[in-house]
Design a protein around this motif. Structure first.
Motif, PDB file in Angstrom:
ATOM      1  N   HIS A  63      -3.654   0.310  -3.208  1.00  0.00           N
ATOM      2  CA  HIS A  63      -3.098  -0.805  -2.543  1.00  0.00           C
ATOM      3  C   HIS A  63      -3.004  -2.047  -3.803  1.00  0.00           C
ATOM      4  CE1 HIS A  63      -7.530  -1.616  -1.945  1.00  0.00           C
ATOM      5  NE2 HIS A  63      -7.047  -2.610  -2.604  1.00  0.00           N
TER       6      HIS A  63
ATOM      7  N   SER B 213       0.878  -1.185   0.056  1.00  0.00           N
ATOM      8  CA  SER B 213       0.101   0.073   0.113  1.00  0.00           C
ATOM      9  C   SER B 213       0.752   1.287   0.098  1.00  0.00           C
ATOM     10  CB  SER B 213      -0.946   0.192   1.301  1.00  0.00           C
ATOM     11  OG  SER B 213      -0.221   0.058   2.462  1.00  0.00           O
TER      12      SER B 213
ATOM     13  N   GLU C 158      -5.264   6.002   0.497  1.00  0.00           N
ATOM     14  CA  GLU C 158      -4.375   4.886   0.293  1.00  0.00           C
ATOM     15  C   GLU C 158      -4.863   4.278  -0.911  1.00  0.00           C
ATOM     16  OE1 GLU C 158      -3.002   2.170   3.658  1.00  0.00           O
ATOM     17  OE2 GLU C 158      -4.224   0.816   2.442  1.00  0.00           O
TER      18      GLU C 158
END
Length: 499
Positions: A311, A210, A309
């Motif tokens: 990922h 991530s 985020e």
């Protein structure tokens, strides 16, 4: 609900039969469902939303309020799965150009040399999604279950095979039921519950890489101004690492509408008030976007959105995996959405599924599901690393869960040279945009012809620094900017969310 035959697995089936189930009715889920119709005689799409009856935004896809681009690779895949879909979009107003400049990109080194494309079509995400879904629901072998949430995977007593799902109808009563299937696909997006579902069945949690990109959006729809110069179909002004975290996009969509998104990276979030929105646009590295929207009529309010985020989940690394179940789309790899590659990544997942199912008919692998996850990981590695490289240019953005590949930093320096050279060289600019559009891998930028042109331009810049400048450094010419600047600012009217 439904039927299931444990003796009809993907390793033994030789003709089209059985029931496939797709969790998630967004772009990736719809494309996966279309692929599955070629291999199963019944496909069911489950989604938490109530699908709209007309092309519009829906609660489960708040990102549709922000600009989307379908890259070249995504268009090729969707056109193969849904022949004629782009003619349908054109018929309802999707903006189409021929032999003109499509998207103009401004990097830290200036505007990449523009080049004409044979054809380019732009449209909103929600228009594309609605037409894909309409194509599917008109089929007798596809059904949709809306307003339903999958709460759990159904498995055999030994947990080695997934045989369906448990559902909860969203609402006050929350009626619960089960739906059995021969094959289940999780395309539920970034917030997929597959890691928790697997853990509940005794499987490992997948390793996750991530990056805390800290991306923020603020977007609005505008009516394209009358007599606006016909010089491009859209612009993308990139942030400048360590200098300016602001970015901005104007994308022409259907029916003479501009979709405008301002963004910021590394925790810099654009405001959603009128004054702050325009000031953010004014502070972009290129003045063209600000002068364009300053004279345009707003059609909606300003909407914000944040993605903290991105990922990639490495399901391909798990030693044990249940039969009858796969994961794709953002549930596997969620790229930084600022680059507009998410829909194409979803299309790549569907294309990979199609390829693997076609091979399965010939090879009958007993580990089909693990093979698919491996092939998907391979297909998404290059787009993930390409996006990751841009994210990590910011000092406050860090990668968690993995080490960078050997030579990664050296390659990023070479990409800087590519972008620097692309400001004046249309051939390099086109090669870079093909990588950006996922039509070519990053390695294509190291082909001998491109490599020699980049090295030649770099050497020239070193010997004659003045060659770094060009007369074409902005998305609009100085003359055009002056003409727009002379036009009065459009007063903000009471917008009624007409788009």
């Amino acid at each position: 609900m439904g039927t299931h035959s444990q003796d009809q697995t993907l390793s033994t089936r030789t003709h089209k039969n059985g029931h496939a189930l797709v969790i998630g009715g967004s772009i990736a889920g719809l494309l996966a469902a279309r692929v599955l119709t070629d291999y199963f005689d019944q496909v069911t799409i489950i989604d938490r939303d109530v699908f709209p009856e007309t092309p519009t935004h829906r609660k489960g896809a708040p990102q549709s309020h922000h600009t989307h681009g379908l890259s070249g690779r995504g268009k090729v895949i969707i056109d193969a799965l849904f022949p004629g879909i782009f003619a349908d979009l054109r018929a309802v107003g999707a903006d189409t150009i021929h032999d003109k400049v499509a998207m103009v990109m401004v990097s830290s080194f200036g505007m990449l040399a523009p080049f004409n494309v044979r054809e380019s079509m732009r449209f909103s995400r929600y228009l594309l999604e609605w037409h894909l879904r309409e194509r599917l629901v008109q089929r007798s072998d596809v059904q949709t279950l809306s307003n339903c949430e999958v709460t759990e995977l159904l498995a055999t007593s030994d947990h080695t095979r997934i045989v369906g799902v448990k559902l909860r109808e969203r609402g006050l009563e929350g009626r619960r039921t089960t739906l059995t299937a021969d094959f289940v696909v999780d395309a539920s997006g970034r917030n997929s519950k597959t890691p928790q579902w697997l853990t509940a069945l005794g499987y490992e949690t997948p390793p996750v890489d991530s990056v805390n990109s800290g991306l923020g959006y603020a977007s609005r729809f505008y009516e394209k101004p009358e007599n606006f110069p016909d010089v491009w179909q859209g612009i993308f002004i990139l942030p400048r690492p360590r200098q300016n975290p602001r970015a901005g996009t104007i994308a022409m969509i259907e029916n003479n509408v501009w979709h405008v998104t301002l963004s910021g990276v590394a925790g810099h979030y654009p405001p959603t008030d009128e004054e702050g929105f325009l000031q953010w646009a004014r502070d972009l590295p290129d003045p063209g976007l600000y002068e364009s929207i300053r004279i345009a009529k707003p059609l909606t309010t300003i909407r914000g959105y944040r993605v903290l985020e991105n990922h990639i989940r490495h399901y391909e690394r798990l030693k044990r995996w249940p039969a009858g179940f796969i994961v794709l789309g953002d549930a596997v790899c969620a790229l930084n959405p600022i680059r507009g590659q998410g829909m194409a990544a979803g299309a790549i997942g569907a294309d990979t599924l199609n390829m693997c199912l076609r091979e399965q008919q010939r090879l009958s692998r007993t580990t089909f599901e693990q093979h698919f996850q491996l092939q998907l990981a391979r297909a998404l590695t290059d787009p993930w690393l390409f996006a990751l490289g841009e994210d990590l240019r910011w000092p406050d953005v860090t990668l968690h869960g993995a080490r960078l590949p050997i030579g990664f930093e050296l390659w990023q320096r070479y990409l800087d040279l590519v972008l620097q050279s692309a400001v004046q060289d249309p051939e390099i600019s086109k090669a870079y945009m093909e990588v950006y559009g996922m039509l070519a891998p990053q390695s294509s930028l190291a082909r001998p012809r491109i490599l020699l042109r980049v090295l030649g331009a770099t050497l020239k810049h070193m010997l004659i620094p003045s060659t770094l400048t060009t007369n074409n450094t902005g998305v609009l010419s100085a003359e055009t900017l002056a003409q727009l600047h002379a036009r009065p600012t459009r007063l903000i009217a009471n917008t009624g969310e007409t788009v």
